[in-house]
Design a protein around this motif. Structure first.
Motif, PDB file in Angstrom:
ATOM      1  N   HIS A   1       3.487   9.523   2.819  1.00 40.79           N
ATOM      2  CA  HIS A   1       4.722   9.149   2.183  1.00 40.79           C
ATOM      3  C   HIS A   1       5.260   7.848   2.454  1.00 40.79           C
ATOM      4  O   HIS A   1       6.538   7.481   1.991  1.00 40.79           O
ATOM      5  CB  HIS A   1       5.878  10.196   2.618  1.00 40.79           C
ATOM      6  N   ALA A   2       4.390   6.886   2.957  1.00 40.15           N
ATOM      7  CA  ALA A   2       5.009   5.734   3.237  1.00 40.15           C
ATOM      8  C   ALA A   2       4.546   4.625   2.154  1.00 40.15           C
ATOM      9  O   ALA A   2       3.506   4.642   1.861  1.00 40.15           O
ATOM     10  CB  ALA A   2       4.417   5.032   4.737  1.00 40.15           C
ATOM     11  N   VAL A   3       5.622   3.555   2.180  1.00 37.58           N
ATOM     12  CA  VAL A   3       5.249   2.370   1.277  1.00 37.58           C
ATOM     13  C   VAL A   3       5.119   1.160   2.378  1.00 37.58           C
ATOM     14  O   VAL A   3       6.320   0.832   2.906  1.00 37.58           O
ATOM     15  CB  VAL A   3       6.078   2.075   0.248  1.00 37.58           C
ATOM     16  N   ILE A   4       4.169   0.326   2.489  1.00 35.13           N
ATOM     17  CA  ILE A   4       3.875  -0.721   3.659  1.00 35.13           C
ATOM     18  C   ILE A   4       3.845  -1.835   2.681  1.00 35.13           C
ATOM     19  O   ILE A   4       3.136  -2.094   1.850  1.00 35.13           O
ATOM     20  CB  ILE A   4       2.709  -0.457   4.288  1.00 35.13           C
TER      21      ILE A   4
ATOM     22  N   ILE B   1      11.413  -6.328  -6.452  1.00 29.83           N
ATOM     23  CA  ILE B   1      11.467  -4.932  -6.282  1.00 29.83           C
ATOM     24  C   ILE B   1      10.156  -4.249  -6.326  1.00 29.83           C
ATOM     25  O   ILE B   1       9.136  -4.585  -7.438  1.00 29.83           O
ATOM     26  CB  ILE B   1      12.172  -4.325  -7.637  1.00 29.83           C
ATOM     27  N   VAL B   2      10.105  -3.469  -5.172  1.00 28.61           N
ATOM     28  CA  VAL B   2       8.796  -2.766  -5.161  1.00 28.61           C
ATOM     29  C   VAL B   2       8.839  -1.351  -6.012  1.00 28.61           C
ATOM     30  O   VAL B   2       9.588  -0.520  -5.116  1.00 28.61           O
ATOM     31  CB  VAL B   2       7.964  -2.520  -3.750  1.00 28.61           C
ATOM     32  N   MET B   3       7.837  -1.070  -6.843  1.00 29.03           N
ATOM     33  CA  MET B   3       8.108   0.390  -7.397  1.00 29.03           C
ATOM     34  C   MET B   3       6.975   1.432  -6.774  1.00 29.03           C
ATOM     35  O   MET B   3       5.900   0.885  -6.311  1.00 29.03           O
ATOM     36  CB  MET B   3       7.644   0.226  -8.919  1.00 29.03           C
ATOM     37  N   SER B   4       7.217   2.683  -6.653  1.00 25.20           N
ATOM     38  CA  SER B   4       6.304   3.754  -6.057  1.00 25.20           C
ATOM     39  C   SER B   4       6.577   4.957  -6.867  1.00 25.20           C
ATOM     40  O   SER B   4       7.693   5.202  -7.143  1.00 25.20           O
ATOM     41  CB  SER B   4       6.752   3.627  -4.504  1.00 25.20           C
TER      42      SER B   4
ATOM     43  N   LEU C   1       8.613  -0.370   4.481  1.00 20.96           N
ATOM     44  CA  LEU C   1       9.731  -0.719   3.573  1.00 20.96           C
ATOM     45  C   LEU C   1      10.194   0.884   3.542  1.00 20.96           C
ATOM     46  O   LEU C   1      11.383   0.862   3.483  1.00 20.96           O
ATOM     47  CB  LEU C   1       9.182  -0.760   2.014  1.00 20.96           C
ATOM     48  N   HIS C   2       9.480   1.882   3.497  1.00 23.76           N
ATOM     49  CA  HIS C   2      10.195   3.139   3.488  1.00 23.76           C
ATOM     50  C   HIS C   2       9.087   4.405   3.663  1.00 23.76           C
ATOM     51  O   HIS C   2       8.154   4.144   3.315  1.00 23.76           O
ATOM     52  CB  HIS C   2      11.150   3.569   2.237  1.00 23.76           C
ATOM     53  N   LYS C   3       9.527   5.355   4.644  1.00 23.89           N
ATOM     54  CA  LYS C   3       8.406   6.514   4.719  1.00 23.89           C
ATOM     55  C   LYS C   3       8.982   7.802   4.608  1.00 23.89           C
ATOM     56  O   LYS C   3       8.653   8.937   4.750  1.00 23.89           O
ATOM     57  CB  LYS C   3       8.062   6.226   6.328  1.00 23.89           C
ATOM     58  N   SER C   4      10.611   7.902   4.145  1.00 24.74           N
ATOM     59  CA  SER C   4      11.175   9.083   4.001  1.00 24.74           C
ATOM     60  C   SER C   4      11.955   9.295   2.545  1.00 24.74           C
ATOM     61  O   SER C   4      12.316  10.340   2.322  1.00 24.74           O
ATOM     62  CB  SER C   4      12.126   9.433   5.291  1.00 24.74           C
TER      63      SER C   4
ATOM     64  N   THR D   1       0.912  -1.010  -0.006  1.00 19.03           N
ATOM     65  CA  THR D   1      -0.067   0.071  -0.072  1.00 19.03           C
ATOM     66  C   THR D   1       0.945   1.164   0.070  1.00 19.03           C
ATOM     67  O   THR D   1       2.010   1.127   0.654  1.00 19.03           O
ATOM     68  CB  THR D   1      -0.926   0.088   1.141  1.00 19.03           C
ATOM     69  N   GLY D   2       0.390   2.297  -0.715  1.00 20.57           N
ATOM     70  CA  GLY D   2       1.137   3.604  -0.705  1.00 20.57           C
ATOM     71  C   GLY D   2       0.238   4.589  -0.238  1.00 20.57           C
ATOM     72  O   GLY D   2      -1.023   4.628  -0.523  1.00 20.57           O
TER      73      GLY D   2
END
Length: 528
Positions: free
Chosen positions: A336-339, A375-378, A355-358, A331-332
């Motif tokens: 700003h986070a990707v979970i 690989i997770v694309m955002s 996965l990342h939030k910054s 989820t995005g």
């Protein structure tokens, strides 16, 4: 006495001449009318011949490709049988005799007899010699794939029969594989923008179906396991399950389920189908201690909400299941986070991981998974495109463009190609090669008459063969792009609705486009 000579009247002499003139005019008029009719008939039949000639050429090329892929599959089958013979320490003659004595092959065909050649080719090349999905009649039948399934029954060899039974159980437990997983890799990037003219698609609207929603539609998703089912969601909070009739001539509403959030009664911002096809997942908002994800069990028509709330604020913009073996989704959100969510053993139990939030400095608008590597694309409103490697737990790909990004969509055939939707008019769609971080491969776009800004509610979809992109529009049209066409404009635009089109998706096995619009209708469009 001789009688006086009989004098002819001049009027009687001129009458035959007038009669001949009238007869000539009538005959000339008749010939003129007949000539016009023949000209019109010849023109009509010339167009008909030209149309059939194009279709014949198309089907001929598809047949040649299908024959090549069939030959490749047969060679793979021969290699696989050769490997099996080595593993069981059998000589070639012993293996052949044992195979002939103990193996019977039963072919079960779906009742549907006619298929679109392009789609049929894809399915033919995806039929593995002895695969888990094709060895199970239930998994293949539930998935609705329109290719024949081969069941190998070993009557006298228990050592060979038991692994096959185990494979069937595994396939049934995991459900039918995602359609995207079964597509064979193909290098399409060299074909981009290499043709001077597009390959047109004959697209005709065959039905407009009332969506049964009371407010504007928001999402449209196709079932990964049943080719007749698709689902829609709208701002009324209802998720509708539909079934196609025939080859897409119409659609019937199967069920309507209220999926509003428990507290704030918010509608689903986005929905995604579980790979096993038995449930639909919806995302909401992270504000006000609200439940962030719901699961609609399609068998029980029951909605449950996950307790986990990893997003900290704002709307959750996108949910997408990953095209990998294990069931997981990403989820995005506007925080700003990707979970990353992984499935637990307990039913309706999922474990979230940030996965990342910054990495993004603004809202994450779209997420997706690449097939060839984890690989997770955002894509974010901060104009950044990020690829996060799950195995290495680091950013593998990073690129920034001149305008905000609103979605990301990998190509189903070329595992290195993906598309990003941006806010730049006439360059809304950008194509990228994940191996090249420095530049985009190509850009596509269209002019807008109804608005000067690009809406994040407009979505795109790849065709099953990976060569076409369909896109909604703020105008009442569906734009179709042939990526082989060396132009930035649509190869064709189809008038499909009365108001803006949110999305148009390609059916995986039928020559059909399904679209949703703010006119509260669902469009079914036949393609050829």
């Amino acid at each position: 006495m001789d009688a006086p000579p009989f004098k002819k009247r001049p009027r009687l002499e001129s009458e035959p001449e007038n009669a001949e003139t009238d007869s000539g005019d009538t005959e000339e008029q008749t010939m003129s009318d007949g000539e016009e009719d023949l000209v019109a008939l010849i023109e009509h039949r010339s167009k008909e011949v030209e149309h059939l000639r194009k279709r014949f050429s198309y089907y001929k090329s598809q047949l040649e490709e299908a024959e090549k892929r069939l030959d490749e599959s047969q060679r793979k089958l021969a290699r696989l049988r050769g490997q099996n013979s080595v593993k069981t320490s059998l000589t070639q003659s012993e293996f052949r005799s044992q195979f002939n004595l103990n193996t019977s092959i039963t072919v079960q065909s779906q009742p549907q007899s006619k298929l679109q050649p392009e789609i049929l080719d894809i399915k033919q090349e995806d039929c593995e010699p002895v695969t888990k999905s094709s060895s199970s009649p239930s998994s293949a039948g539930d998935s609705g794939f329109c290719f024949s399934n081969s069941m190998i029954k070993l009557k006298g060899d228990k050592t060979q029969r038991e692994p096959c039974e185990k494979e069937v159980v595994d396939a049934q437990d995991k459900g039918a594989k995602r359609i995207s997983d079964q597509k064979r890799q193909k290098d399409l990037i060299p074909m981009i923008s290499c043709h001077s003219s597009p390959c047109m698609i004959d697209c005709q609207t065959c039905a407009i179906v009332t969506s049964q929603h009371k407010r504007k539609l928001r999402s449209l998703v196709l079932s990964p396991t049943n080719e007749q089912h698709f689902a829609t969601s709208a701002l009324d909070g209802v998720v509708n399950l539909w079934q196609l009739q025939g080859r897409g001539s119409s659609a019937t509403l199967l069920s309507s389920t209220n999926c509003l959030s428990a507290k704030q009664r918010r509608w689903p911002e986005d929905i995604a189908w579980h790979p096993e096809g038995n449930s639909l997942f919806s995302v909401y908002s992270a504000d006000g201690e609200e439940s962030q994800i719901s699961i609609l069990n399609l068998n029980k028509q029951k909605v449950s909400f996950l307790e986990e709330k990893p997003h900290v604020k704002g709307i959750i913009n996108n949910i997408m299941f990953m095209p990998w073996e294990d069931n997981c989704f990403v989820t995005g959100g506007s925080d700003h986070a990707v979970i990353f969510w992984s499935e637990k053993e307990r039913e309706n139990s999922w474990k979230p991981k940030v996965l990342h939030k910054s990495v993004h400095s603004s809202a994450v608008m779209g997420v997706a998974g690449m097939q060839q590597k984890k690989i997770v694309m955002s894509a974010g409103a901060d104009k950044r495109i990020i690829g996060f490697d799950l195995v290495e737990e680091k950013v593998e790909y990073k690129h920034q463009i001149e305008s905000k990004c609103m979605s990301v969509l990998p190509n189903p055939r070329d595992l290195n190609l993906f598309m990003v939707q941006t806010g730049t008019l006439e360059k809304q769609l950008r194509l990228f090669d994940i191996r090249d971080r420095q530049k985009e491969v190509h850009s596509l776009g269209w002019k807008q008459e109804s608005s000067e800004s690009q809406s994040a509610l407009i979505h795109q979809a790849w065709s099953p063969n990976g060569l076409y992109i369909s896109s909604g529009s703020v105008d009442p049209v569906i734009h179709i792009f042939d990526i082989r066409y060396n132009s930035h404009k649509p190869s064709q635009s189809i008038k499909a609705h009365q108001k803006r089109v949110f999305k148009a998706v390609w059916h995986p096995t039928l020559p059909l486009l399904i679209s949703i619009s703010s006119d509260l209708n669902i469009g079914l469009h036949e393609t050829a």
